[in-house]
Enzyme design. Structure first.
Site, mmCIF file in Angstrom:
data_model
loop_
_atom_site.group_PDB
_atom_site.id
_atom_site.type_symbol
_atom_site.label_atom_id
_atom_site.label_comp_id
_atom_site.label_asym_id
_atom_site.label_seq_id
_atom_site.Cartn_x
_atom_site.Cartn_y
_atom_site.Cartn_z
ATOM 1 N N GLU A 1 1.584 -0.455 -5.000
ATOM 2 C CA GLU A 1 0.627 0.605 -5.309
ATOM 3 C C GLU A 1 1.498 1.847 -5.513
ATOM 4 O OE1 GLU A 1 -3.519 2.446 -3.588
ATOM 5 O OE2 GLU A 1 -1.857 2.234 -2.186
ATOM 6 N N ASP B 1 0.838 -1.193 0.000
ATOM 7 C CA ASP B 1 0.000 0.000 0.000
ATOM 8 C C ASP B 1 0.882 1.255 0.000
ATOM 9 O OD1 ASP B 1 -2.659 1.345 0.497
ATOM 10 O OD2 ASP B 1 -1.596 1.972 2.310
#
Length: 687
Positions: free
Chosen positions: A380, A344
């Site tokens: 990401e 993330d």
């Protein structure tokens, strides 16, 4: 409760956390600026405090001979309370071991969990209340588990189909999962769930965060919860709510079941920030252990430096903090047998003093690690800091979520205009972003929907977001949805509108599965799941966020057909960009080569001809109305149509229905360049 003293001769500092060896437990905690560390052992509400007797290199440690699995513990760390210098030690606060493998209990939102007098709002004050009653305790675990012959899987990227899902949301409304197992790892391991994924061709299940996370006070006050889990409290311990048995062996059972079905398990991990928030947040673990080491600070050490939008940024540039992250990753691979990770806000992990650095310490450490360099690594590729958008900027062997694919595919199919050229780039693997630094086309993780944003069905059902249930007057969530309700906002009773939505959804799924790169499905999209237009369901642990398996809009047959087509036609899984042995050509509806002016009109069909692996494959994309095409040559077989029975082939004459995708193929003599005979698949070593 143990009554023994530390055995100083048996203690070691090279492994952090609580390590049980069959006779006793070694405790080790890193704090470079601490003056004293107390190990706190709990028996019920009774607490016994013992000073860790040894310290070397900032690691405080000690060995207790008769401490066994099940022992609950925490730490109290002594040192200066000097926020202006970045130090926030407060021994009145019980602290969670960053390396705890399991936690018992949960955080209770009480003023006592703050290191300062929270009611005053002044973080330079010092709070003397004991936080132990309000903080979960770590407990010693037994690492033994009979894995039999199980090992981490190694599916090639080119053969992979990802499926993003939530542990709870996946099973809470599945009638074929026992009710008492729904929402847990045990429920996820049920055979009907696994059979469904195998049937639609999934090779890897990517789970939203499963690390222990904090429930935000402001959400609880509104009757909501932190559903997605992007607020990590500990990087080793699993979220207890997901464990039916309460024991971490349940995760191992689930992973082994998926491996038996030849499906990999990928974890979404959040190492960019923690649940402690800004300097005004609670003192639960890292802040009280060594605030100055674990977090990034600006020129003013009192305040956290935040590139995540969550109040703090983990300081992975610090060698011991980086070690913690790597130890956590290796723990989940070696102890839990997971097959990879999706990072993330991964741009934050690549931030050095000068900004994002693709050759920085975090990436360098992973790339040389004998365990981590060989698993699946997905970034990401953005955060909210300056220069944070880095799609295409990560080093091999990382792959990246490609939001450009999502936006261009959505825009093209809603007839946004002028996107035929952009769609062609996405079909080719986004070469502008990824055809450099010897990276393969499988560097792009392609998706049209993910947990953050509209589901696929909502993309074809809503023009606007509808996040009222989040309690923020519909102000949260982004407005760039590139969606089209096709005539009615939300659920439609008109059968023609429903049919049109199904048609466009099939076309978008076809584009996803036929593009070079690695396709990722959002869990539930294959059955037409809707979130009622909510594009930010992070706090909806209810029917809004859970998958509805009985929508009446089943698309799973299309997904299964496309997955089978990818397996059957190797050229559709090509990882090379164009070369002497891998050629892509583009034709218009008249069979002639595309010219510059032909790319302007999205309503005209476009034909992608891809020659590789001894095959010529045509991917025909018709974003407009019914069309008649002439193929550039004969001999093709019609293999797939997104809208069955709407396309016919007669020699070189192809008739296609509106908004459809077709695939045709034929065998050819594979192109060979003598200079390339010794080359191998660019994924060979990473497989």
């Amino acid at each position: 409760m143990t009554t023994s003293s530390f055995d100083r001769h048996a203690a070691w500092s090279h492994r952090l956390g609580a390590q049980y060896d069959g006779r006793g437990t070694n405790f080790a905690l890193f704090s470079d600026h601490a003056e004293r560390v107390e190990l706190c052992l709990f028996d019920g509400e009774t607490e016994r405090r013992l000073d860790l007797p040894e310290m070397q290199g900032g690691i405080w440690f000690g060995y207790l001979p008769d401490v066994h699995p099940g022992q609950r513990y925490g730490y109290r760390v002594h040192g200066p309370y000097d926020p202006a210098s970045g130090h926030r030690f407060n021994p009145n606060k019980l602290l969670i071991d960053p390396y705890a493998r399991q936690l018992d209990g949960s955080v209770t939102h009480d003023p006592a969990i703050f290191g300062y007098e929270m009611e005053s709002g002044d973080d330079t004050t010092f709070d003397t209340r004991d936080s132990a009653p309000f903080v979960p305790k770590g407990y010693v675990t037994d690492p033994s588990y009979d894995w039999d012959e199980d090992k981490v899987l190694r599916h090639r990227w080119r053969d992979s189909v990802f499926y993003e899902a939530h542990v709870r949301g996946m099973t809470m409304q599945r009638p074929d999962v026992p009710e008492d197992l729904r929402g847990t790892f045990a429920g996820l391991a049920q055979q009907p769930v696994i059979d469904h994924l195998r049937r639609i061709g999934v090779t890897a299940l990517e789970l939203l965060p499963v690390h222990t996370f904090l429930q935000d006070d402001y959400l609880l006050e509104k009757g909501l919860t932190n559903y997605w889990g992007y607020n990590t409290l500990n990087f080793f311990a699993p979220e207890r709510r997901y464990l039916k048995s309460g024991e971490w062996g349940e995760i191992k059972d689930m992973v082994r079941r998926y491996h038996d079905a030849d499906i990999e398990v990928i974890l979404d991990v959040v190492y960019n920030h923690t649940a402690e928030g800004s300097e005004l947040g609670p003192t639960l673990s890292f802040r009280g252990i060594d605030n100055l080491s674990y977090y990034l600070h600006g020129e003013d050490a009192r305040h956290c430096y935040d590139t995540t939008g969550c109040g703090n940024t983990v300081n992975v540039a610090h060698p011991m903090v980086l070690r913690m992250v790597l130890d956590s990753l290796r723990h989940w691979v070696q102890e839990m047998h997971v097959d990879g990770f999706r990072f993330d806000l991964a741009s934050t992990l690549g931030r050095e003093a000068t900004g994002f650095e693709r050759e920085g310490s975090f990436f360098a450490a992973i790339r040389q690690d004998p365990v981590l360099s060989s698993i699946k690594l997905i970034a990401e590729p953005w955060d909210i800091g300056d220069g944070g958008y880095q799609v295409g900027g990560f080093p091999w062997p990382f792959r990246e979520w490609n939001d450009k694919f999502r936006d261009d595919v959505r825009g093209f199919w809603r007839r946004g205009g002028g996107l035929k050229g952009a769609l062609a780039e996405r079909l080719c693997g986004s070469p502008v972003q990824f055809d450099h630094s010897n990276r393969p086309a499988s560097s792009s993780i392609n998706f049209v929907a993910a947990h953050d944003g509209f589901t696929l069905w909502d993309v074809v059902s809503y023009n606007e977001k509808h996040n009222e249930a989040n309690g923020e007057d519909n102000r949260d969530g982004h407005d760039h949805n590139l969606s089209d309700n096709m005539g009615v906002e939300g659920a439609a009773e008109d059968a023609d509108i429903t049919a049109a939505r199904l048609r466009r959804a099939r076309a978008m799924l076809s584009t996803l599965m036929l593009s070079r790169g690695v396709p990722m499905l959002l869990g539930g999209d294959e059955v037409g799941n809707s979130q009622g237009g909510n594009n930010n369901a992070y706090c909806q642990d209810n029917e809004i966020g859970w998958i509805d398996w009985d929508t009446g809009h089943d698309l799973s047959g299309t997904v299964a057909d496309l997955a089978e087509l990818r397996r059957r036609i190797p050229a559709l899984r090509e990882t090379r960009f164009d070369s002497d042995t891998c050629v892509t050509r583009w034709f218009g509806p008249d069979g002639a080569d595309m010219e510059d002016g032909d790319w302007d009109d999205d309503s005209d069909p476009v034909v992608m001809c891809h020659e590789a692996e001894g095959q010529a494959v045509l991917i025909v994309v018709n974003g407009g109305d019914d069309a008649e095409l002439v193929l550039h040559e004969e001999g093709y077989t019609l293999d797939f149509v997104s809208e069955p029975e709407t396309a016919t082939l007669d020699g070189t004459a192809l008739s296609m229905g509106w908004q459809t995708v077709a695939v045709l193929s034929k065998a050819i003599e594979e192109r060979t360049d003598p200079d390339d005979l010794e080359e191998t698949d660019p994924e060979e070593d990473a497989a």
